[in-house]
Write a protein that holds these residues in place. Structure first.
Motif, PDB file in Angstrom:
ATOM      1  N   VAL A 191       5.592 -13.940   0.873  1.00  0.00           N
ATOM      2  CA  VAL A 191       5.216 -13.179  -0.049  1.00  0.00           C
ATOM      3  C   VAL A 191       4.638 -11.740  -0.011  1.00  0.00           C
ATOM      4  O   VAL A 191       3.838 -11.669   1.133  1.00  0.00           O
ATOM      5  N   ASN A 192       5.178 -10.904  -0.813  1.00  0.00           N
ATOM      6  CA  ASN A 192       4.508  -9.451  -0.715  1.00  0.00           C
ATOM      7  C   ASN A 192       3.739  -9.136  -2.039  1.00  0.00           C
ATOM      8  O   ASN A 192       4.424  -9.075  -3.269  1.00  0.00           O
ATOM      9  N   PHE A 193       2.479  -8.856  -1.994  1.00  0.00           N
ATOM     10  CA  PHE A 193       1.634  -8.676  -3.052  1.00  0.00           C
ATOM     11  C   PHE A 193       2.224  -7.231  -3.781  1.00  0.00           C
ATOM     12  O   PHE A 193       1.874  -6.209  -2.747  1.00  0.00           O
ATOM     13  N   TYR A 194       2.361  -7.175  -4.923  1.00  0.00           N
ATOM     14  CA  TYR A 194       2.722  -5.719  -5.475  1.00  0.00           C
ATOM     15  C   TYR A 194       1.782  -5.587  -6.851  1.00  0.00           C
ATOM     16  O   TYR A 194       2.076  -6.286  -7.629  1.00  0.00           O
ATOM     17  N   MET A 195       0.704  -4.920  -6.724  1.00  0.00           N
ATOM     18  CA  MET A 195       0.344  -4.278  -5.342  1.00  0.00           C
ATOM     19  C   MET A 195      -0.929  -5.042  -4.605  1.00  0.00           C
ATOM     20  O   MET A 195      -1.350  -5.983  -5.491  1.00  0.00           O
ATOM     21  N   PHE A 196      -1.181  -4.483  -3.433  1.00  0.00           N
ATOM     22  CA  PHE A 196      -2.629  -5.044  -2.696  1.00  0.00           C
ATOM     23  C   PHE A 196      -3.275  -4.051  -3.142  1.00  0.00           C
ATOM     24  O   PHE A 196      -4.544  -4.445  -3.601  1.00  0.00           O
ATOM     25  N   HIS A 197      -3.225  -2.755  -3.018  1.00  0.00           N
ATOM     26  CA  HIS A 197      -4.014  -1.884  -3.690  1.00  0.00           C
ATOM     27  C   HIS A 197      -3.173  -0.580  -4.259  1.00  0.00           C
ATOM     28  O   HIS A 197      -2.165   0.023  -3.886  1.00  0.00           O
ATOM     29  N   GLY A 198      -3.647  -0.426  -5.464  1.00  0.00           N
ATOM     30  CA  GLY A 198      -2.537   0.633  -6.417  1.00  0.00           C
ATOM     31  C   GLY A 198      -2.763   2.000  -6.027  1.00  0.00           C
ATOM     32  O   GLY A 198      -1.904   2.855  -5.628  1.00  0.00           O
ATOM     33  N   GLY A 199      -3.919   2.522  -5.765  1.00  0.00           N
ATOM     34  CA  GLY A 199      -4.332   3.744  -5.583  1.00  0.00           C
ATOM     35  C   GLY A 199      -4.338   4.617  -7.047  1.00  0.00           C
ATOM     36  O   GLY A 199      -4.430   4.241  -8.037  1.00  0.00           O
ATOM     37  N   THR A 205       5.650  -0.625   2.172  1.00  0.00           N
ATOM     38  CA  THR A 205       5.351   0.485   1.099  1.00  0.00           C
ATOM     39  C   THR A 205       6.892   1.251   0.923  1.00  0.00           C
ATOM     40  O   THR A 205       7.928   1.310   1.482  1.00  0.00           O
ATOM     41  N   TYR A 206       6.865   1.777  -0.340  1.00  0.00           N
ATOM     42  CA  TYR A 206       8.019   2.554  -0.681  1.00  0.00           C
ATOM     43  C   TYR A 206       7.944   3.962   0.152  1.00  0.00           C
ATOM     44  O   TYR A 206       6.901   4.263   0.513  1.00  0.00           O
ATOM     45  N   VAL A 207       9.249   4.759  -0.148  1.00  0.00           N
ATOM     46  CA  VAL A 207       9.162   5.918   0.335  1.00  0.00           C
ATOM     47  C   VAL A 207       9.758   6.980  -0.759  1.00  0.00           C
ATOM     48  O   VAL A 207      10.890   6.723  -1.017  1.00  0.00           O
ATOM     49  N   LEU A 237       0.825  -1.215   0.093  1.00  0.00           N
ATOM     50  CA  LEU A 237       0.140  -0.081   0.083  1.00  0.00           C
ATOM     51  C   LEU A 237       0.834   1.246   0.057  1.00  0.00           C
ATOM     52  O   LEU A 237       1.631   1.322   0.986  1.00  0.00           O
ATOM     53  N   HIS A 238       0.796   2.160  -0.949  1.00  0.00           N
ATOM     54  CA  HIS A 238       1.363   3.239  -1.142  1.00  0.00           C
ATOM     55  C   HIS A 238       0.698   4.541  -0.417  1.00  0.00           C
ATOM     56  O   HIS A 238      -0.283   4.905  -0.969  1.00  0.00           O
ATOM     57  N   TYR A 239       1.044   4.734   0.889  1.00  0.00           N
ATOM     58  CA  TYR A 239       0.314   5.959   1.643  1.00  0.00           C
ATOM     59  C   TYR A 239       0.319   7.039   0.643  1.00  0.00           C
ATOM     60  O   TYR A 239      -0.859   8.002   0.747  1.00  0.00           O
TER      61      TYR A 239
END
Length: 588
Positions: free
Chosen positions: A268-276, A50-52, A23-25
């Motif tokens: 596993v990390n889903f890229y993405m879970f929610h794109g936005g 999340t990325y920063v 999730l990218h804030y």
């Protein structure tokens, strides 16, 4: 804290499999962070990643932003309150289909700047950023009682370079500022990626892929045979470029790959879970031979839609996860209400060329300088000069146009010069602009749109505007007046009534509409061609009739009960100054 014991992760003395979602804030309005995080946890995931983006947090060198949609501390606190672990990827570069891969545009003000390597001027900029950013993250580490369990050193570095001194520098820059959680790298699973991007054997290597997990993990095991298997980016969807079809990946395919990874014991990390959404001018672009800007929507066809709704893919993935771990019974938040507000008529207009003094101050320059040298990051830039005449059938050439230029002679539209098709040779081609200059001369104006800096690959050094010069035939033109147009504040514009017939000229159109209750809605722009939309002063992003995106998402928190203002900066004109606010998105 999170540690490694053989091929397993251990957290506070107990084995753990990391099941995470991205999730990218910075792509979600803060009012919706909790909703998305709850849905992530309800899917059976125990971690959010999340990325920063450096360019969001240091928009001007030495000036930092951690408020509103940039309030990363609040996002991490919220995840922790909900019982989620957090993985942070604060590498200077993030890719993420984000403008310039998260690097700040002001790095390009220096012609000799070298990116993503042990170039001292670049490292100095990273150090100054990390001094501020990492100080905010240290109290949130799991070693200090917070939710952050791991951090990334660099992002897919093996697909860009092989400077191990640089990777070691970033690692030590983090450790020296108090980062004492698990560190890792993430790369594609080719030999060159894993050779160039990892710090084996001391730093955990993870890999990114969307399919063929046996092949991907097999290659990772060749380099790292006795540590946990981690897919740091499981690409369960994909992003869109303007002019291409919307990417869709079937749930059945995603489920099969996920099931196999979980059988293998992988995290596993889903890229993405929610794109936005790529609000504002923050969309990136790709160029591996052809420049392709990313659309405003970052829907990504994943577990949650762009507006945060649960999809069939979400349900299918939750069923698979439930086979391998207990999924906590959490009452899902109600779907966010969607509103159909109907037609909005834009009744006022302000032409760009009549409004320059209200938006910007002129800069006089011998040569047409790129944005970054003038302290501009995003938006548009206008170059104007006087041309002597007479000249007959003379080709206009721009070296180099970054990315799309609208050309005017004495205020009359002449055509578009685009990055991919422009030929700078003196030969005249069908798509070139050929000018006739009258004996008394003429005023040449060139409005250039920055459509998003490249976020991946070897062409990332991507200054915007006109990077070298403008020619008529073989002759360079000098003595320019330049107007920077970042469009971050339109409050000074003065509007008149919309005219029934108008010349083709960039124009701001304004309309107001009244609502009784705020809800998510989608701006449909039938009959409009290309431009930027603003709601109550907030930059929603770009629209373009070539698709695949046909609507712009407007989250309810951007609206207010009563009167709302909609402004469209339209570059080419429209059939009718009316738009539609409907209750569903359209991606083709």
């Amino acid at each position: 804290m999170l540690s490694i014991s053989g091929n397993k992760f251990v957290f506070n003395g107990k084995p753990i499999r990391i099941l995470s979602g991205a999730l990218h804030y910075f792509r979600i309005v803060p009012e919706y962070w909790r909703d998305c995080l709850l849905k992530l946890k309800a899917c059976g995931l125990n971690t959010v990643e999340t990325y920063v983006p450096w360019n969001l947090h240091e928009p001007k060198e030495g000036q930092f932003n951690f408020e509103g949609i940039a309030d990363i501390e609040q996002f991490i606190h919220l995840a922790g309150e909900l019982g989620l672990h957090v993985i942070i990827r604060p590498s200077p570069y993030i890719c993420a289909e984000w403008e310039f891969g998260g690097l700040p545009a002001w790095l390009l003000k220096e012609d000799n700047m070298r990116l993503r390597c042990a170039h001292r001027p670049y490292l100095d900029k990273v150090d100054a950023y990390y001094d501020v950013l990492l100080a905010k993250l240290v109290p949130l580490l799991c070693t200090n009682g917070g939710p952050i369990i791991a951090m990334q050193i660099e992002n897919e570095y093996g697909s860009y370079g092989n400077d191990k001194n640089y990777l070691m520098y970033v690692k030590q820059a983090m450790i020296g500022r108090g980062i004492d959680v698990l560190l890792f790298t993430s790369d594609g699973y080719t030999d060159s990626n894993l050779q160039g991007g990892t710090l084996l054997p001391d730093v955990l290597a993870t890999t990114n892929f969307g399919s063929r997990p046996d092949e991907a993990f097999g290659k990772l095991l060749d380099y790292q045979p006795s540590k946990p298997l981690v897919c740091m980016e499981f690409w369960n969807g994909w992003f869109d470029h303007w002019g291409k079809k919307h990417h869709v990946r079937e749930s059945e395919d995603v489920v099969q790959v996920l099931d196999r990874m979980l059988q293998m014991g992988a995290s596993v990390n889903f890229y993405m879970f929610h794109g936005g959404t790529n609000f504002g001018f923050y969309n990136g672009a790709n160029d591996l031979g052809k420049y392709e800007p990313t659309v405003t929507s970052y829907d990504y066809d994943v577990l949650l839609s762009e507006s945060g709704d649960i999809t069939d893919k979400y349900i299918a993935i939750r069923e698979v996860i439930s086979k391998y771990t207990e999924v906590e019974a959490i009452e899902l938040p109600l779907p966010l209400p969607k509103k159909h507000y109907g037609e909005v008529r834009l009744t006022e207009q302000a032409r760009l060329f009549d409004s320059l003094a209200l938006l910007t101050n002129p800069i006089h320059s011998v040569c047409p300088e790129p944005m970054e040298r003038l302290g501009q990051n995003y938006g548009f830039i206008l170059y104007t000069t006087s041309v002597q005449g007479p000249l007959s059938q003379t080709k206009l050439a721009i070296q180099e146009v970054r990315d799309r230029a609208l050309v005017y002679l004495d205020g009359v539209f002449q055509g578009v010069i685009e990055r991919n098709t422009h030929d700078v040779t003196p030969n005249i081609l069908d798509h070139d602009i050929v000018l006739d200059i009258p004996p008394g001369g003429a005023i040449l104006s060139i409005l250039v749109e920055n459509q998003g800096r490249i976020n991946y690959g070897y062409n990332m050094k991507d200054p915007k505007g006109i990077t070298e010069g403008v020619r008529l035939g073989l002759q360079f033109l000098y003595n320019w007046t330049i107007h920077t147009l970042p469009l971050h504040d339109l409050a000074a514009l003065k509007y008149n009534d919309v005219q029934a017939t108008s010349p083709i000229t960039p124009t701001f159109y304004r309309g107001v509409f009244l609502i009784d209750e705020a809800g998510d809605t989608f701006l449909k722009l039938d009959g409009w061609i290309k431009g930027v939309a603003f709601i109550n002063g907030f930059n929603l992003g770009r629209y373009w009739d070539i698709g695949p995106q046909k609507t712009l998402y407007i989250p309810a928190p951007l609206l207010r009960e009563g009167e709302n203002e909609l402004v469209l900066f339209e570059l080419h004109g429209m059939k009718n100054p009316v738009v539609l606010l409907q209750d569903y998105a359209e991606l083709e």
